[in-house]
Scaffold this motif. Structure first.
Motif, mmCIF file in Angstrom:
data_model
loop_
_atom_site.group_PDB
_atom_site.id
_atom_site.type_symbol
_atom_site.label_atom_id
_atom_site.label_comp_id
_atom_site.label_asym_id
_atom_site.label_seq_id
_atom_site.Cartn_x
_atom_site.Cartn_y
_atom_site.Cartn_z
ATOM 1 N N MET A 1 -10.655 -3.251 3.316
ATOM 2 C CA MET A 1 -9.141 -3.894 2.889
ATOM 3 C C MET A 1 -8.589 -3.229 4.409
ATOM 4 O O MET A 1 -7.503 -3.332 4.488
ATOM 5 C CB MET A 1 -8.269 -3.592 1.618
ATOM 6 N N PHE A 2 -9.641 -1.828 4.959
ATOM 7 C CA PHE A 2 -8.431 -1.116 5.111
ATOM 8 C C PHE A 2 -8.704 -1.182 7.062
ATOM 9 O O PHE A 2 -8.606 -0.298 7.600
ATOM 10 C CB PHE A 2 -9.165 0.248 4.708
ATOM 11 N N GLU A 3 -10.118 -1.985 6.654
ATOM 12 C CA GLU A 3 -11.117 -2.121 8.200
ATOM 13 C C GLU A 3 -10.468 -2.637 8.361
ATOM 14 O O GLU A 3 -10.145 -1.769 9.932
ATOM 15 C CB GLU A 3 -12.374 -2.712 7.687
ATOM 16 N N TYR A 20 -9.413 4.352 -3.097
ATOM 17 C CA TYR A 20 -8.033 3.785 -2.809
ATOM 18 C C TYR A 20 -9.057 1.940 -2.433
ATOM 19 O O TYR A 20 -9.729 2.235 -1.047
ATOM 20 C CB TYR A 20 -7.532 3.739 -1.241
ATOM 21 N N LYS A 21 -8.566 1.038 -3.015
ATOM 22 C CA LYS A 21 -8.966 -0.170 -2.177
ATOM 23 C C LYS A 21 -8.592 -1.125 -1.703
ATOM 24 O O LYS A 21 -9.135 -1.595 -0.085
ATOM 25 C CB LYS A 21 -9.393 -1.485 -3.686
ATOM 26 N N LYS A 22 -7.369 -1.122 -1.576
ATOM 27 C CA LYS A 22 -6.603 -1.850 -0.400
ATOM 28 C C LYS A 22 -4.962 -0.982 -0.664
ATOM 29 O O LYS A 22 -5.047 0.108 -1.201
ATOM 30 C CB LYS A 22 -6.440 -2.792 -0.829
ATOM 31 N N ALA A 44 9.974 6.157 2.098
ATOM 32 C CA ALA A 44 9.103 6.080 0.670
ATOM 33 C C ALA A 44 8.976 7.759 -0.443
ATOM 34 O O ALA A 44 8.879 8.839 0.382
ATOM 35 C CB ALA A 44 7.718 6.250 1.509
ATOM 36 N N PRO A 45 9.794 7.286 -1.992
ATOM 37 C CA PRO A 45 9.178 8.364 -2.333
ATOM 38 C C PRO A 45 7.603 8.776 -3.492
ATOM 39 O O PRO A 45 6.996 7.564 -2.455
ATOM 40 C CB PRO A 45 10.444 7.605 -3.640
ATOM 41 N N THR A 46 7.888 9.968 -3.456
ATOM 42 C CA THR A 46 6.296 9.871 -3.938
ATOM 43 C C THR A 46 6.195 8.884 -4.469
ATOM 44 O O THR A 46 6.697 8.001 -5.678
ATOM 45 C CB THR A 46 6.300 11.285 -4.536
ATOM 46 N N GLY A 47 4.671 9.045 -4.510
ATOM 47 C CA GLY A 47 4.040 7.776 -5.901
ATOM 48 C C GLY A 47 3.584 6.475 -4.894
ATOM 49 O O GLY A 47 3.037 5.561 -5.788
ATOM 50 N N GLY A 49 2.198 6.070 -1.498
ATOM 51 C CA GLY A 49 0.975 6.345 -0.978
ATOM 52 C C GLY A 49 1.194 6.505 0.136
ATOM 53 O O GLY A 49 0.545 6.506 1.370
ATOM 54 N N LYS A 50 1.838 7.818 0.157
ATOM 55 C CA LYS A 50 2.995 7.681 1.950
ATOM 56 C C LYS A 50 1.812 8.603 2.337
ATOM 57 O O LYS A 50 1.440 9.015 3.255
ATOM 58 C CB LYS A 50 4.323 8.964 1.504
ATOM 59 N N THR A 51 1.602 10.214 1.326
ATOM 60 C CA THR A 51 0.800 11.024 2.022
ATOM 61 C C THR A 51 -0.605 10.399 2.479
ATOM 62 O O THR A 51 -0.383 10.715 4.569
ATOM 63 C CB THR A 51 0.021 11.833 1.476
ATOM 64 N N GLU A 90 -4.918 19.037 0.191
ATOM 65 C CA GLU A 90 -6.366 18.165 -0.457
ATOM 66 C C GLU A 90 -6.509 17.189 -0.516
ATOM 67 O O GLU A 90 -7.219 16.431 -0.115
ATOM 68 C CB GLU A 90 -6.324 18.305 -2.995
ATOM 69 N N HIS A 91 -4.788 16.254 -0.229
ATOM 70 C CA HIS A 91 -5.262 14.473 0.095
ATOM 71 C C HIS A 91 -5.975 14.732 1.650
ATOM 72 O O HIS A 91 -6.921 13.732 1.759
ATOM 73 C CB HIS A 91 -3.556 14.297 0.060
ATOM 74 N N VAL A 92 -5.219 15.850 2.371
ATOM 75 C CA VAL A 92 -5.951 15.603 3.874
ATOM 76 C C VAL A 92 -7.761 15.809 3.670
ATOM 77 O O VAL A 92 -8.613 15.015 4.539
ATOM 78 C CB VAL A 92 -5.349 16.727 5.057
ATOM 79 N N ILE A 310 0.016 14.318 -10.093
ATOM 80 C CA ILE A 310 -0.602 14.276 -11.243
ATOM 81 C C ILE A 310 -0.892 12.837 -11.150
ATOM 82 O O ILE A 310 -0.308 12.308 -11.632
ATOM 83 C CB ILE A 310 -0.657 15.328 -12.147
ATOM 84 N N ASP A 311 -1.848 12.752 -10.764
ATOM 85 C CA ASP A 311 -2.456 10.892 -11.132
ATOM 86 C C ASP A 311 -2.515 10.823 -12.943
ATOM 87 O O ASP A 311 -3.004 11.265 -13.891
ATOM 88 C CB ASP A 311 -3.512 10.546 -10.262
ATOM 89 N N ASP A 312 -2.538 9.393 -13.115
ATOM 90 C CA ASP A 312 -2.979 9.168 -14.419
ATOM 91 C C ASP A 312 -2.312 10.041 -15.304
ATOM 92 O O ASP A 312 -3.147 10.805 -16.594
ATOM 93 C CB ASP A 312 -4.495 9.723 -15.094
HETATM 94 P P1 AMP Z 1 1.694 9.377 -2.961
HETATM 95 O O1 AMP Z 1 2.860 8.441 -2.938
HETATM 96 O O2 AMP Z 1 1.379 9.728 -1.149
HETATM 97 O O3 AMP Z 1 2.370 10.702 -3.357
HETATM 98 O O4 AMP Z 1 0.343 8.737 -3.570
HETATM 99 C C1 AMP Z 1 0.403 8.349 -4.490
HETATM 100 C C2 AMP Z 1 -0.722 8.566 -5.456
HETATM 101 O O5 AMP Z 1 -1.381 7.116 -4.782
HETATM 102 C C3 AMP Z 1 -1.608 9.594 -5.082
HETATM 103 O O6 AMP Z 1 -2.417 10.231 -6.075
HETATM 104 C C4 AMP Z 1 -2.914 8.903 -4.296
HETATM 105 O O7 AMP Z 1 -4.126 9.563 -4.275
HETATM 106 C C5 AMP Z 1 -2.844 7.703 -4.396
HETATM 107 N N1 AMP Z 1 -2.647 6.750 -3.407
HETATM 108 C C6 AMP Z 1 -2.809 6.417 -2.149
HETATM 109 N N2 AMP Z 1 -3.274 5.664 -1.889
HETATM 110 C C7 AMP Z 1 -3.769 4.692 -2.449
HETATM 111 C C8 AMP Z 1 -4.347 3.348 -2.086
HETATM 112 N N3 AMP Z 1 -4.126 2.793 -1.142
HETATM 113 N N4 AMP Z 1 -4.678 2.673 -3.393
HETATM 114 C C9 AMP Z 1 -4.285 3.682 -4.205
HETATM 115 N N5 AMP Z 1 -4.460 5.096 -4.175
HETATM 116 C C10 AMP Z 1 -3.511 4.766 -3.592
#
Ligand code: AMP
Length: 416
Positions: A1-3, A20-22, A44-47, A49-51, A90-92, A310-312
């Motif tokens: 899907m990112f392709e 990340y799948k999609k 875009a708030p955190t959570g 996927g903005k990073t 870490e994301h980078v 932190i995830d999860d």
């Molecule tokens: P962020 O809003 O950038 O802080 O991302 C929130 C969380 O979503 C982070 O833990 C990311 O690793 C995760 N994330 C970002 N993009 C995706 C994606 N396309 N699919 C699943 N998880 C994602």
């Protein structure tokens, strides 16, 4: 899907490594224009996927135009807090793990010497908090004239924290940049818009609103309590339930964080804690302990938990209720991230009912009450039945309600 985004295979590899799948909605909206070099203004708030939404286009630019000589960073990401900067770093690293891109993080709160490697060897992407970076610019240890892409993450918070002058200084140094992206949790404050107008050039505006479906993923309820000790017993009971895999407990004061974590440890609930005045290394190790699953409970104040990603996190527990509705939403938003389910539980004493009313009006929904067998509230006041809890309405709401009632009457009489 990112392709479909025309990303290099190495970056697709990093995306797969991250799991990340999609793409999320903000990634769908930002990637195409950002990869075309456009300036971006994103709400875009955190959570959301903005990073990844800003890291991927920046990394692709570096792959498309490889550097010809060693030098200073070509991409600069400014973050409001140390924790956020470290997480973004870490994301980078994860997303660029299949490339030769070098990245580094500069924050305050650590020894000046610890950045010497980043400052003296070639780094492509730098994540930094504004204060310390400006120190290095002023002492001529850092040169921002090679920056091609500038990213301002959580710009609203950087402005709230009083970084406007510092950021403006850094931005004016990065005068040769080709692209600027500004991300902000909201674009509501006049300050952010004014700031965006100054630093962005004909930007594309995008907005990632969590959909109703995403909001519904956070399951919320209230446990009424007679007093602090009762709240503590409720908390212990909740933490012992199997589904609580990773919990963040919020308290309003530093002292409460300390006494609460001490009590939990004495009751054999391993936990980490975070409070604003802790030295940076202790804060990092508290976050690391939770992230590496050495403990599954973190006790924190709002200030200390800023920028924490932190995830999860399965449960957010309000040991103390926040004073404002938007802080409540901010707290509960730490769970239910990126497609996971989340639960938010509030331990509520009689004196908290006022703020509960505010929160319910703000969210436009009632938070259900729950009772834990054996820990029923005794206090009459905190056993106010649901129907008797009056939600204060604004004049406009009252008028709308009266109109609705009138319409109902009219309909009824028409039927007769
Ligand atoms: P962020 O809003 O950038 O802080 O991302 C929130 C969380 O979503 C982070 O833990 C990311 O690793 C995760 N994330 C970002 N993009 C995706 C994606 N396309 N699919 C699943 N998880 C994602």
């Amino acid at each position: 899907m990112f392709e479909k985004f025309d990303l290099s295979q190495e970056l697709i590899g990093g995306i797969q490594k991250a799991g990340y799948k999609k793409p999320t909605s903000i990634q769908e909206l930002v990637l195409p224009p950002a990869m075309n070099g456009k300036d971006i203004l994103a709400s875009a708030p955190t959570g959301t996927g903005k990073t990844a939404a800003f890291v991927l286009p920046a990394a692709q630019h570096l792959l498309d135009y490889p550097r010809t000589k060693p030098g200073f960073p070509r991409v600069l990401i400014l973050s409001p807090t140390r924790e956020l900067a470290l997480q973004t770093g870490e994301h980078v690293k994860m997303l660029t793990s299949h490339t030769k891109i070098k990245s580094g993080v500069i924050t305050g709160g650590v020894n000046y010497g610890s950045h010497s490697e980043i400052l003296t060897s070639t780094t492509d992407i730098l994540v930094a908090t504004p204060g310390r970076l400006l120190d290095y610019i002023e002492t001529e240890q850092f040169d921002s004239r090679e920056i091609e892409i500038l990213i301002l993450d959580e710009a609203d918070r950087m402005l709230d924290m009083g970084f406007a002058d510092t950021i403006n200084r850094i931005i004016s140094e990065a005068q040769w940049r080709k692209q600027t992206m500004l991300f902000s949790a909201t674009l509501e404050g006049a300050g952010v818009i004014r700031f965006a107008n100054e630093v962005l050039n004909d930007p594309i505006s995008v907005e990632a609103k969590p959909s109703r479906k995403e909001k519904a993923k956070i399951h919320q309820w209230i446990n009424l309590a007679d007093n602090k000790e009762h709240k503590y017993q409720l908390l212990l009971n909740i933490l012992k339930q199997d589904e609580v895999k990773r919990a963040v407990i919020f308290a309003n004061k530093r002292e409460t964080v300390q006494t609460l974590s001490g009590k939990l440890l004495a009751d054999e609930v391993p936990c980490a804690w975070l409070e604003g005045e802790m030295p940076q290394d202790k804060r990092n190790s508290a976050v690391a302990r939770l992230r590496q699953e050495r403990v599954n409970v973190l006790v924190a104040t709002d200030v200390a938990a800023r920028g924490l990603d932190i995830d999860d996190i399965t449960h957010v527990i309000n040991f103390d209720m926040p004073y404002k509705a938007d802080i409540y939403l901010h707290r509960i938003g730490r769970t239910g991230r990126a497609g996971n389910k989340g639960t938010a539980i509030s331990l509520v004493e009689a004196h908290d009912m006022l703020v509960i009313g505010k929160i319910e009006r703000y969210m436009d929904e009632k938070i259900p009450r729950r009772i834990i067998q054996g820990l029923r509230p005794k206090n009459k006041e905190s056993r106010v039945p649901l129907k008797k809890i009056k939600v204060k309405r604004s004049t406009a709401e009252k008028k709308a309600k009266a109109k609705k009632a009138k319409n109902k009457k009219v309909k009824k009489s028409a039927k007769k």
